[in-house]
Design an enzyme around this catalytic site. Structure first.
Site, PDB file in Angstrom:
ATOM      1  N   GLN A 191     -11.333  -1.189  -3.968  1.00 10.06           N
ATOM      2  CA  GLN A 191     -10.210  -1.934  -3.676  1.00 10.06           C
ATOM      3  C   GLN A 191     -10.941  -2.832  -2.190  1.00 10.06           C
ATOM      4  O   GLN A 191     -10.560  -3.896  -1.822  1.00 10.06           O
ATOM      5  CB  GLN A 191      -9.145  -1.519  -3.448  1.00 10.06           C
ATOM      6  CG  GLN A 191      -8.049  -1.194  -4.833  1.00 10.06           C
ATOM      7  CD  GLN A 191      -8.390   0.261  -4.984  1.00 10.06           C
ATOM      8  OE1 GLN A 191      -9.653   0.686  -4.911  1.00 10.06           O
ATOM      9  NE2 GLN A 191      -7.414   0.904  -5.744  1.00 10.06           N
ATOM     10  N   ASP A 232       0.891   5.003   1.660  1.00 13.12           N
ATOM     11  CA  ASP A 232       1.567   4.825   0.417  1.00 13.12           C
ATOM     12  C   ASP A 232       3.092   5.704   0.545  1.00 13.12           C
ATOM     13  O   ASP A 232       4.077   5.469  -0.437  1.00 13.12           O
ATOM     14  CB  ASP A 232       0.923   5.205  -0.934  1.00 13.12           C
ATOM     15  CG  ASP A 232      -0.265   4.387  -1.071  1.00 13.12           C
ATOM     16  OD1 ASP A 232      -1.364   4.509  -0.616  1.00 13.12           O
ATOM     17  OD2 ASP A 232      -0.060   3.430  -1.896  1.00 13.12           O
TER      18      ASP A 232
HETATM   19  O1  MRU Z   1      -4.020   2.365  -5.714  1.00 17.64           O
HETATM   20  P1  MRU Z   1      -3.893   1.389  -4.810  1.00 17.64           P
HETATM   21  O2  MRU Z   1      -4.553   0.135  -4.791  1.00 17.64           O
HETATM   22  O3  MRU Z   1      -2.290   0.779  -5.009  1.00 17.64           O
HETATM   23  O4  MRU Z   1      -3.690   2.082  -3.687  1.00 17.64           O
HETATM   24  C1  MRU Z   1      -3.391   1.020  -2.351  1.00 17.64           C
HETATM   25  C2  MRU Z   1      -3.457   2.011  -1.085  1.00 17.64           C
HETATM   26  O5  MRU Z   1      -3.802   3.165  -1.053  1.00 17.64           O
HETATM   27  C3  MRU Z   1      -3.069   1.231   0.172  1.00 17.64           C
HETATM   28  O6  MRU Z   1      -3.856   1.783   1.494  1.00 17.64           O
HETATM   29  C4  MRU Z   1      -1.913   1.452   0.680  1.00 17.64           C
HETATM   30  O7  MRU Z   1      -0.910   1.206  -0.590  1.00 17.64           O
HETATM   31  C5  MRU Z   1      -1.360   0.793   1.752  1.00 17.64           C
HETATM   32  S1  MRU Z   1      -1.359  -1.025   1.234  1.00 17.64           S
HETATM   33  C6  MRU Z   1      -0.729  -1.932   2.896  1.00 17.64           C
END
Ligand code: MRU
Length: 342
Positions: A191, A232
């Site tokens: 990501q 999260d």
């Molecule tokens: O697995 P993902 O890509 O959904 O994980 C996203 C994250 O860990 C982000 O750092 C988190 O959601 C914060 S986004 C503002």
């Protein structure tokens, strides 16, 4: 363009296609949206909050219903299905529950549909406003000339627009500060390299990509002034965020580099402890393949948790839309959560 919006269904930027192409897909069925959430076509806690809300709205219109009772049963079942798509980011269930509660007050099929769509739109609009406020508060923590190290993607793609941690960078730059970013690639799904680098380059923000293992040398050489990550789920004893965040916090502490978390208040699940949170485990294939190329013997055993938990004692401040929270979190978080959000 927003990452997620209503367009006779739930329209999302399919993030699995980035950085090659920016493609919008419209989910016309709840099953399609759940599938999109599972394969991370839409991802990031705040964007998932909007997806949860829009998902409930979608359940009200995805087919015809013979009675109001049938519609409400269908929507309740769909809500459970959406929540179960991914377990760690609390925002997904926050969005689902909020729209469900409002929609169930409807006294006709048409009213349920209209209430659900309106409430989902409200969540999306609020997310953008919250991120702008997070940006305003957080920008005060950054100084002109800072280089910020960030992890995963916390920008426009992880939210409806603007971003949380990357929103702070955007807001500081808007205030005239010169800020550079170092982005960790964020294995295994990248990501950081695919999304963070894409959106920062798009906005002409200075970004340098590193692998996750390079954090130590970058800090040791004094190339980073601050770490800024998203979240999260924030519980009484820790911050759940993308796998690798915990390691990053330890290295930052060792080098006395401030470690900041930026998140809306909807990411707090303050009644819980880290023991009670389910950490999603992802398929083995994500580790052993790069596209169709094998990176490891197919028979190898794999451990692939998607998130980890950083103890709050490693966090110097949490930036929210209501203000900046500093330790002691036991007393300062409830004080702030008691304030009225929008
Ligand atoms: O697995 P993902 O890509 O959904 O994980 C996203 C994250 O860990 C982000 O750092 C988190 O959601 C914060 S986004 C503002």
């Amino acid at each position: 363009m927003r990452t997620i919006f209503w367009n006779e269904g739930v329209a999302i930027i399919d993030q699995t296609k980035l950085p090659e192409k920016l493609e919008v897909v419209v989910c016309k069925k709840v099953e399609e949206l759940v599938e999109a959430i599972r394969r991370l076509a839409i991802r990031g806690a705040p964007a998932l909050e909007a997806a949860g809300g829009y998902g409930v709205a979608l359940a009200t219109v995805e087919r015809e219903f013979k009675s109001l009772e049938e519609l409400k049963k269908h929507v309740e079942k769909a809500a459970e299905m959406i929540i179960s798509a991914r377990p760690t980011a609390v925002n997904l269930s926050v969005g689902v529950k909020r729209v469900l509660k409002v929609a169930l007050k409807g006294e006709s099929i048409e009213e349920v549909r209209s209430l659900a769509i309106k409430e989902a739109e409200k969540i999306a609009d609020e997310d953008v406003r919250r991120n702008r406020k997070i940006g305003e508060f957080g920008a005060e923590l950054l100084e002109d000339g800072d280089t910020v190290l960030t992890y995963c993607n916390t920008g426009r793609f992880a939210t409806v627009d603007w971003g949380t941690a990357l929103g702070v960078v955007r807001s500081a730059i808007k205030k005239g500060k010169n800020i550079k970013v170092i982005a960790c690639e964020t294995r295994p799904l990248n990501q950081g390299s695919r999304l963070t680098c894409y959106e920062l380059i798009e906005d002409k923000i200075d970004v340098t990509l590193i692998t996750d293992a390079m954090v130590g040398i970058v800090m040791k050489r004094g190339l980073v002034n601050k770490v800024l990550v998203g979240a999260d789920r924030i519980v009484k004893d820790g911050v759940f965020n993308k796998i690798g965040t915990y390691t990053l916090s330890i290295v930052a502490k060792e080098h006395k580099i401030p470690f900041y978390v930026a998140a809306p208040t909807t990411t707090f699940d303050w009644d819980k402890t880290s023991e009670e949170v389910v950490i999603e485990e992802r398929p083995k294939e994500e580790l052993i393949y790069c596209g169709t190329k094998l990176l490891a013997p197919p028979k190898v055993k794999v451990f692939n948790p998607a998130f980890d938990c950083t103890p709050l004692s490693y966090v110097n401040a949490i930036i929210t839309e209501l203000g900046i929270i500093r330790p002691p979190y036991e007393s300062n978080v409830p004080k702030l959560l008691g304030l009225k959000s929008f």
